[in-house]
Design a protein around this motif. Structure first.
Motif, PDB file in Angstrom:
ATOM      1  N   ASP A 131     -26.739   9.268 -11.036  1.00 46.83           N
ATOM      2  CA  ASP A 131     -26.153  10.056 -12.113  1.00 46.83           C
ATOM      3  C   ASP A 131     -26.722   9.733 -13.487  1.00 46.83           C
ATOM      4  O   ASP A 131     -26.483  10.466 -14.452  1.00 46.83           O
ATOM      5  CB  ASP A 131     -24.627   9.908 -12.132  1.00 46.83           C
ATOM      6  CG  ASP A 131     -24.178   8.460 -12.291  1.00 46.83           C
ATOM      7  OD1 ASP A 131     -25.031   7.552 -12.225  1.00 46.83           O
ATOM      8  OD2 ASP A 131     -22.964   8.236 -12.481  1.00 46.83           O
ATOM      9  N   VAL A 132     -27.475   8.612 -13.598  1.00 47.47           N
ATOM     10  CA  VAL A 132     -28.106   8.286 -14.887  1.00 47.47           C
ATOM     11  C   VAL A 132     -29.626   8.278 -14.769  1.00 47.47           C
ATOM     12  O   VAL A 132     -30.321   7.879 -15.707  1.00 47.47           O
ATOM     13  CB  VAL A 132     -27.616   6.920 -15.425  1.00 47.47           C
ATOM     14  CG1 VAL A 132     -26.124   6.962 -15.728  1.00 47.47           C
ATOM     15  CG2 VAL A 132     -27.939   5.795 -14.436  1.00 47.47           C
ATOM     16  N   ALA A 133     -30.145   8.710 -13.622  1.00 43.64           N
ATOM     17  CA  ALA A 133     -31.587   8.622 -13.373  1.00 43.64           C
ATOM     18  C   ALA A 133     -32.397   9.431 -14.377  1.00 43.64           C
ATOM     19  O   ALA A 133     -33.429   8.956 -14.882  1.00 43.64           O
ATOM     20  CB  ALA A 133     -31.897   9.084 -11.952  1.00 43.64           C
ATOM     21  N   ASP A 134     -31.966  10.645 -14.675  1.00 47.52           N
ATOM     22  CA  ASP A 134     -32.730  11.496 -15.587  1.00 47.52           C
ATOM     23  C   ASP A 134     -32.834  10.870 -16.980  1.00 47.52           C
ATOM     24  O   ASP A 134     -33.906  10.895 -17.603  1.00 47.52           O
ATOM     25  CB  ASP A 134     -32.093  12.883 -15.684  1.00 47.52           C
ATOM     26  CG  ASP A 134     -32.262  13.688 -14.410  1.00 47.52           C
ATOM     27  OD1 ASP A 134     -33.143  13.336 -13.608  1.00 47.52           O
ATOM     28  OD2 ASP A 134     -31.503  14.657 -14.220  1.00 47.52           O
ATOM     29  N   SER A 135     -31.749  10.317 -17.469  1.00 42.84           N
ATOM     30  CA  SER A 135     -31.780   9.707 -18.802  1.00 42.84           C
ATOM     31  C   SER A 135     -32.631   8.445 -18.804  1.00 42.84           C
ATOM     32  O   SER A 135     -33.334   8.153 -19.784  1.00 42.84           O
ATOM     33  CB  SER A 135     -30.358   9.381 -19.279  1.00 42.84           C
ATOM     34  OG  SER A 135     -29.735   8.446 -18.419  1.00 42.84           O
ATOM     35  N   ILE A 136     -32.617   7.694 -17.697  1.00 43.43           N
ATOM     36  CA  ILE A 136     -33.447   6.490 -17.588  1.00 43.43           C
ATOM     37  C   ILE A 136     -34.927   6.862 -17.611  1.00 43.43           C
ATOM     38  O   ILE A 136     -35.726   6.268 -18.340  1.00 43.43           O
ATOM     39  CB  ILE A 136     -33.101   5.713 -16.308  1.00 43.43           C
ATOM     40  CG1 ILE A 136     -31.756   5.002 -16.472  1.00 43.43           C
ATOM     41  CG2 ILE A 136     -34.196   4.701 -15.966  1.00 43.43           C
ATOM     42  CD1 ILE A 136     -31.291   4.298 -15.223  1.00 43.43           C
ATOM     43  N   VAL A 137     -35.302   7.868 -16.825  1.00 45.86           N
ATOM     44  CA  VAL A 137     -36.701   8.303 -16.782  1.00 45.86           C
ATOM     45  C   VAL A 137     -37.136   8.821 -18.147  1.00 45.86           C
ATOM     46  O   VAL A 137     -38.239   8.491 -18.631  1.00 45.86           O
ATOM     47  CB  VAL A 137     -36.894   9.382 -15.708  1.00 45.86           C
ATOM     48  CG1 VAL A 137     -38.289  10.014 -15.823  1.00 45.86           C
ATOM     49  CG2 VAL A 137     -36.714   8.784 -14.320  1.00 45.86           C
ATOM     50  N   ALA A 138     -36.307   9.614 -18.790  1.00 44.67           N
ATOM     51  CA  ALA A 138     -36.649  10.156 -20.105  1.00 44.67           C
ATOM     52  C   ALA A 138     -36.848   9.045 -21.128  1.00 44.67           C
ATOM     53  O   ALA A 138     -37.773   9.089 -21.948  1.00 44.67           O
ATOM     54  CB  ALA A 138     -35.560  11.113 -20.578  1.00 44.67           C
ATOM     55  N   THR A 139     -35.987   8.041 -21.085  1.00 44.57           N
ATOM     56  CA  THR A 139     -36.111   6.916 -22.013  1.00 44.57           C
ATOM     57  C   THR A 139     -37.393   6.145 -21.778  1.00 44.57           C
ATOM     58  O   THR A 139     -38.128   5.813 -22.713  1.00 44.57           O
ATOM     59  CB  THR A 139     -34.909   5.967 -21.871  1.00 44.57           C
ATOM     60  OG1 THR A 139     -33.709   6.678 -22.168  1.00 44.57           O
ATOM     61  CG2 THR A 139     -35.037   4.779 -22.825  1.00 44.57           C
ATOM     62  N   LEU A 140     -37.695   5.867 -20.515  1.00 46.97           N
ATOM     63  CA  LEU A 140     -38.899   5.101 -20.190  1.00 46.97           C
ATOM     64  C   LEU A 140     -40.171   5.866 -20.537  1.00 46.97           C
ATOM     65  O   LEU A 140     -41.163   5.275 -20.976  1.00 46.97           O
ATOM     66  CB  LEU A 140     -38.894   4.730 -18.710  1.00 46.97           C
ATOM     67  CG  LEU A 140     -37.845   3.695 -18.281  1.00 46.97           C
ATOM     68  CD1 LEU A 140     -37.833   3.532 -16.778  1.00 46.97           C
ATOM     69  CD2 LEU A 140     -38.106   2.354 -18.961  1.00 46.97           C
ATOM     70  N   GLU A 141     -40.155   7.178 -20.352  1.00 46.48           N
ATOM     71  CA  GLU A 141     -41.344   7.986 -20.648  1.00 46.48           C
ATOM     72  C   GLU A 141     -41.692   7.951 -22.129  1.00 46.48           C
ATOM     73  O   GLU A 141     -42.857   8.152 -22.501  1.00 46.48           O
ATOM     74  CB  GLU A 141     -41.106   9.436 -20.220  1.00 46.48           C
ATOM     75  CG  GLU A 141     -41.182   9.656 -18.712  1.00 46.48           C
ATOM     76  CD  GLU A 141     -40.871  11.086 -18.322  1.00 46.48           C
ATOM     77  OE1 GLU A 141     -41.310  11.517 -17.235  1.00 46.48           O
ATOM     78  OE2 GLU A 141     -40.173  11.783 -19.110  1.00 46.48           O
TER      79      GLU A 141
END
Length: 238
Positions: A49-59
């Motif tokens: 449920d937080v994967a998209d925000s994690i990926v966006a932050t890391l990118e």
């Protein structure tokens, strides 16, 4: 004799912890990895449920070269991350000292690592390097290893043993590494994410049945020995 050490560092002193502004209920779990000059801590599990925000932050971070979701199981996803040449904090020391990360779990405030070292000297060198970098590392547990019995199965399944042998023969544990998870997957006709999971579980089973010994007397003795070694090193510094 080799050692398994459990250490704790503040979240801000591990790249994943400092990059992610996580809620207090979110926990990340790093896949078991053998650092090489090509890759260090390349996979971790995160809540879906937080994967998209994690990926966006890391990118958006300069220390990250690439990030992607490679697998999803139940309510968690497996994230693959490629770091740029320069990494900071405890990750830099793990890479520099070729430390085997048998497990790592992170929360909003801290990361707990289980690390394997060939000897107490290697552990001492790693610990000293962390202190030189002003990393607030805490050694919370030590396990001294036992000699494995030659006729034991080491807790491995047939598939795990096949993968570990294939990885060893193909040079996955060499420095620099001579093969990848994808190539191992092609060789065994399984996905690279399945290879990663099987490798992690196989290494954990192998370490748990051979070198991880939970004996309080041994732990206390090793802790005192490490403290003595570090004290001698400190006193000898100009």
């Amino acid at each position: 004799m080799s050692l398994v050490a459990t250490v704790v560092v503040p979240a801000a002193e591990f790249p994943l912890g400092s990059l992610l502004d996580m809620d207090e209920d979110v926990t990340l779990t790093v896949e078991t990895t053998v650092p090489t000059s090509e890759s260090v801590v390349p996979y971790f599990w995160a809540p879906a449920d937080v994967a998209d925000s994690i990926v966006a932050t890391l990118e958006s971070e300069r220390t990250v070269a690439a990030v992607s979701i490679v697998d999803e199981i139940d309510d968690h996803v497996l994230v693959k991350i490629a770091w740029n040449d320069r990494v900071d904090g405890v990750l830099e020391t793990i890479c520099e000292r070729d430390v085997i990360v048998t497990s790592a779990v992170g929360t909003e405030t801290r990361w707990t690592f289980r690390l394997w070292f060939p000897s107490s000297e290697d552990l001492s060198a790693f610990y000293s390097s962390c202190l030189e970098r002003d990393i607030s590392i805490e050694l919370v547990r030590l396990h001294e290893t036992d000699e494995p019995s030659v006729d034991r199965g080491f807790g491995l399944t047939t598939a795990q043993r096949e993968l570990l042998v294939a990885a060893y023969e193909a040079g996955y544990f060499d420095v620099p590494r001579r093969t990848t998870l994808v190539e191992l997957g092609d060789r065994l006709d399984v996905s690279d994410s399945a290879v990663s999971q099987r490798l992690r579980r196989g290494l954990a089973a192998l370490i748990g049945s051979t070198i991880a010994v939970d004996t309080d007397d041994e732990t206390a003795s090793l802790s005192r020995r490490l403290d003595d070694e570090l004290e001698v090193e400190t006193q000898s510094d100009p």
